[in-house]
Design a protein around this motif. Structure first.
Motif, short mmCIF file in Angstrom:
data_model
loop_
_atom_site.label_atom_id
_atom_site.label_comp_id
_atom_site.label_asym_id
_atom_site.label_seq_id
_atom_site.Cartn_x
_atom_site.Cartn_y
_atom_site.Cartn_z
N GLY A 15 0.89 -1.19 -0.18
CA GLY A 15 -0.04 -0.03 -0.01
C GLY A 15 0.85 1.13 0.00
O GLY A 15 0.40 2.10 -0.35
N GLN A 16 2.02 1.20 0.63
CA GLN A 16 2.94 2.25 0.83
C GLN A 16 3.65 2.58 -0.62
O GLN A 16 4.13 3.44 -1.13
CB GLN A 16 3.78 2.26 1.93
N ARG A 19 2.04 4.33 -3.84
CA ARG A 19 1.93 5.87 -3.74
C ARG A 19 2.58 6.46 -5.06
O ARG A 19 3.66 6.15 -5.22
CB ARG A 19 2.13 6.27 -2.38
N ALA A 20 2.16 7.86 -5.16
CA ALA A 20 3.02 8.47 -6.26
C ALA A 20 4.44 8.92 -5.73
O ALA A 20 4.19 9.53 -4.41
CB ALA A 20 1.87 9.73 -6.60
N GLN A 22 7.27 11.01 -4.88
CA GLN A 22 7.27 12.58 -4.25
C GLN A 22 7.96 13.49 -5.49
O GLN A 22 7.55 14.70 -5.68
CB GLN A 22 8.05 12.47 -3.09
N ASN A 126 9.11 8.82 1.45
CA ASN A 126 8.21 7.50 1.69
C ASN A 126 9.46 6.46 1.04
O ASN A 126 9.39 6.18 -0.03
CB ASN A 126 7.21 7.48 0.81
N ASN A 129 8.07 3.56 -1.27
CA ASN A 129 8.16 4.05 -2.50
C ASN A 129 9.60 4.41 -3.00
O ASN A 129 9.55 3.81 -4.10
CB ASN A 129 7.04 5.26 -2.58
#
Length: 246
Positions: A15-16, A19-20, A22, A126, A129
Motif C-alpha cells: 500500500g505504501q 503511492r505517487a 514525491q 516515503n 516507495n
C-alpha cells in the motif's frame, strides 16, 4: 510473528509502495538504475542457461524417441512447447529469484541496518516507495524481454545441439517448431512472467526492509527471501496454469 501477520504486513507494505513518487526526476533516475542492475546485468546468465538447457531438452527428446513410427519433427515440437510453457517463464524466473532476489534483500537490508532508511524517513521521504517501486517496475517491464530472449536462445540451442551431434535433421527440427504454433501460449508465458516479476521484486524487498540486527541477519534474510520467493513462484505457477490453460 506467524504467517498471517507476515502476509498482512506484506500487503500493508505494498500500500505504501504504490503511492505517487514525491519527485519524478529522482524516481526516473532510480528506475533506469534498477533496469541496469536488475535487468541488463541478468541478460548474460539467462542467455547462457537458456542456450544449453534448450540443447539438453532437444537431445533428451531425441534419445527417447526410438520408435521409427514416431516422426522426428516431434523433437522440435516438444522442445518448443517445453521452452514456451515452462522453461522460459518459470525456470528463468527461479534463476532470477536467486540472482536478483538476494541482491534486492541485501541492498535494502544493508540500508536498514546502517540506518539509511531511518534517515530517509526523518527527511519525510516515503522510503518504501523510493526503494521498492523502481525495482518493481524495472522487473515487470524488463523481464518479459528476458523471457522472450530465453525462448529464442533455448530453441536455437536445441537446433545447434542437434546439428552438432547429427541426432536429428535440421529440416525435421524446424518443421516441429512450426507445427501447431499457438500464439496464446506466448501470451500465457508473458502473463506468468509478469506475475513472477512482481514476486521477485516484492518478496525480497519485504525481507530486506524489515530485517533487524546486523550484517549476519542481512545474510540470513537474503537466503530466506530467495527460498520464499521460489516457493511463492512455484505455488503461483500451479494456480496460473490451472486458470490460464484449463
Amino acid at each position: 510473528m506467524n504467517y498471517i501477520e507476515h502476509v498482512g504486513k506484506y500487503f500493508m507494505m505494498l500500500g505504501q509502495v504504490f503511492r505517487a513518487p514525491q519527485k519524478f526526476r529522482v524516481f526516473w533516475e532510480a528506475l533506469f538504475r534498477e533496469i541496469e542492475e536488475l535487468g541488463l546485468k541478468s541478460i548474460g546468465i539467462i542467455a547462457f542457461i537458456s542456450f544449453f538447457i534448450g540443447g539438453v531438452i532437444a537431445l533428451q527428446t531425441a534419445l527417447n524417441i526410438s520408435d521409427p513410427l514416431i516422426p522426428k519433427m516431434l523433437i522440435g515440437f516438444a522442445t518448443k512447447r517445453s521452452v514456451i510453457l515452462e522453461f522460459a517463464p518459470t525456470f528463468c524466473s527461479i534463476i532470477l529469484a536467486g540472482k536478483v532476489g538476494s541482491y534486492i534483500t541485501s541492498s535494502i537490508g544493508t540500508m536498514r541496518v546502517t540506518e539509511q532508511i531511518d534517515a530517509l524517513e526523518i527527511m519525510g521521504v516515503n522510503s518504501l516507495n523510493y526503494l521498492i517501486l523502481p525495482k518493481l517496475l524495472a522487473t515487470i517491464f524488463f523481464y518479459p524481454f528476458l523471457v522472450i530472449l530465453g525462448m529464442f536462445l533455448a530453441i536455437f540451442g536445441g537446433w545447434v545441439a542437434g546439428t552438432a551431434t547429427n541426432m536429428f535433421y535440421e529440416a525435421d527440427y524446424i518443421a516441429g517448431i512450426q507445427y501447431d504454433f499457438d500464439p496464446y501460449l506466448i501470451i500465457y508465458a508473458l502473463i506468468k512472467t509478469i506475475v513472477f516479476a512482481f514476486i521477485i521484486a516484492t518478496v525480497p524487498s519485504y525481507h530486506g526492509y524489515y530485517v533487524k540486527g546486523g550484517s549476519l541477519e542481512v545474510g540470513k534474510a537474503s537466503t530466506q527471501s530467495v527460498v520464499w520467493t521460489i516457493v511463492v513462484i512455484v505455488v503461483c505457477n500451479y494456480f496460473l496454469t490451472q486458470m490460464l490453460l484449463t
